[in-house]
Scaffold this motif. Structure first.
Motif, short mmCIF file in Angstrom:
data_model
loop_
_atom_site.label_atom_id
_atom_site.label_comp_id
_atom_site.label_asym_id
_atom_site.label_seq_id
_atom_site.Cartn_x
_atom_site.Cartn_y
_atom_site.Cartn_z
N ARG A 1 0.78 -1.19 0.04
CA ARG A 1 -0.04 -0.11 0.05
C ARG A 1 0.87 1.30 -0.07
O ARG A 1 0.48 2.22 -0.49
CB ARG A 1 -1.12 -0.06 1.27
N GLU B 1 0.91 4.64 -2.42
CA GLU B 1 0.73 5.95 -1.80
C GLU B 1 1.77 6.73 -2.26
O GLU B 1 1.67 7.88 -2.67
CB GLU B 1 0.77 5.68 -0.40
N TRP C 1 -5.34 2.92 -5.20
CA TRP C 1 -5.48 1.69 -5.03
C TRP C 1 -6.15 1.00 -5.96
O TRP C 1 -5.84 -0.09 -6.38
CB TRP C 1 -5.57 1.43 -3.43
N LEU D 1 -5.56 -7.56 0.45
CA LEU D 1 -5.55 -6.38 -0.45
C LEU D 1 -6.57 -6.02 -1.46
O LEU D 1 -6.41 -5.24 -2.01
CB LEU D 1 -3.99 -6.91 -1.20
#
Ligand code: BGC
Length: 316
Positions: free
Chosen positions: A53, A57, A63, A105
């Motif tokens: 993640r 970012e 995402w 995820l």
């Protein structure tokens, strides 16, 4: 700007590398953090998801732009069921990694052996580009292998396809035990661990060598001493190269690839190692299986694992 992005995760004993790749396998951003194997399974699993993640970012992406996640793991992987069957240096043996990561995820996940994945990376955008059939060796702590046939990695029936480090190749009279429990594996003589072991044995036998002055006994120290003309170090390098070339001669009559690609930390020794491997390969391979076949250095270095892992999900 494409909205098709893929994450490739390369899990190692020391660090986890995450790469954000586009459809062509080009890396747009990478993130690396410690694996923290000593803190146990839950921590390692949390780190994988957190670094994935964080990579997205940091790249300033959403995402939602991620299509899938591929993961390379050093060990015996059941790619079909998505299970880590056995990983000697990670607390992940027995983990249903695909299911776990898909849950945390929320993306399709595929997993594979680290070297199979690196071989795919090299085949897609490294030294194997343009070759339908290539075989990659990764020479590091262990010896990994990956076989690409008609553009696809051969995982085999139970994920053992391409475990080239565990070809039994050293004759019994000289064989030592491998980390896998058997004796005479290629890994015992061609990995960084094997090279250091041979150097330590020479020192213990009291052989005169400049290696006795080397601070830390590493594979690089052995190659440096060999390049500087030290006989003992040169014999060790010759031995590693002999068995690598001999193993390639065996692979040549099974797969008949057009390219052998050599990567991993030990391959940093460059042409000094490769020219010896080529000599051994030429001496042992069947004529028609070696004609036109080249042995070259890997091109993607530390990025092969990330690029190849992303490649696992690019064709989903
Ligand atoms: C393992 C392989 C792995 C290789 C490189 C070997 O000891 O058996 O599964 O690919 O090391 O990490």
């Amino acid at each position: 700007m494409t909205d098709k992005w893929y994450l490739g995760i390369d899990i190692g004993g020391t660090s986890i590398k995450v790469g954000l790749c586009d459809v062509d396998g080009a890396l747009a951003h990478t993130y690396e953090g410690p694996t923290e194997t000593d803190r146990g399974r839950e921590c390692v699993l949390d780190n994988i998801a957190a670094y994935a993640r964080r990579c997205v970012e940091e790249a300033g992406m959403d995402w939602g732009q991620i299509r899938g996640v591929g993961v390379g793991i050093p060990g015996q992987i059941d790619a079909v069921r998505g299970v880590v069957e056995f990983a000697a240096n990670l607390p992940l043996s027995g983990v249903r990694l695909k299911d776990h990561l898909e849950k945390v995820l929320g993306k399709p996940v595929r997993i594979g052996n680290d070297a199979n994945v690196a071989a795919l990376g090299e085949a897609l955008s490294g030294a194997g580009r343009g070759a339908a059939n290539s075989v990659t060796y990764t020479l590091g702590t262990g010896v990994g292998g990956g076989i690409v046939v008609n553009g696809r990695v051969v995982d085999g029936f139970s994920g053992m396809g391409g475990e080239l480090g565990h070809m039994t190749i050293v004759p019994d009279s000289e064989a030592v035990r491998c980390g896998c429990g058997r004796i005479g594996c290629l890994e015992t003589v061609a990995s960084a661990t094997g090279i250091v072991r041979m150097a330590r044995e020479a020192l213990e036998q009291g052989v005169r060598t400049t290696l006795s002055e080397a601070g830390a006994l590493t594979a690089k120290a052995v190659f440096d001493a060999a390049k500087a003309g030290d006989d003992t170090a040169r014999r060790i390098v010759d031995r590693a190269a002999h068995y690598l070339g001999l193993s390639m001669a065996q692979v040549a009559v099974i797969v008949n690839p057009e390219r052998f690609i050599v990567g991993g930390g030990v391959a940093a020794a460059g042409e000094f190692l490769l020219e010896r491997v080529r000599k051994s390969f030429r001496a042992h391979a069947l004529d028609r299986a070696r004609e036109g076949v080249v042995i070259v250095a890997a091109e993607l270095g530390n990025c092969a694992g990330m690029i190849g892992a992303a490649g696992l999900v690019r064709d989903l």
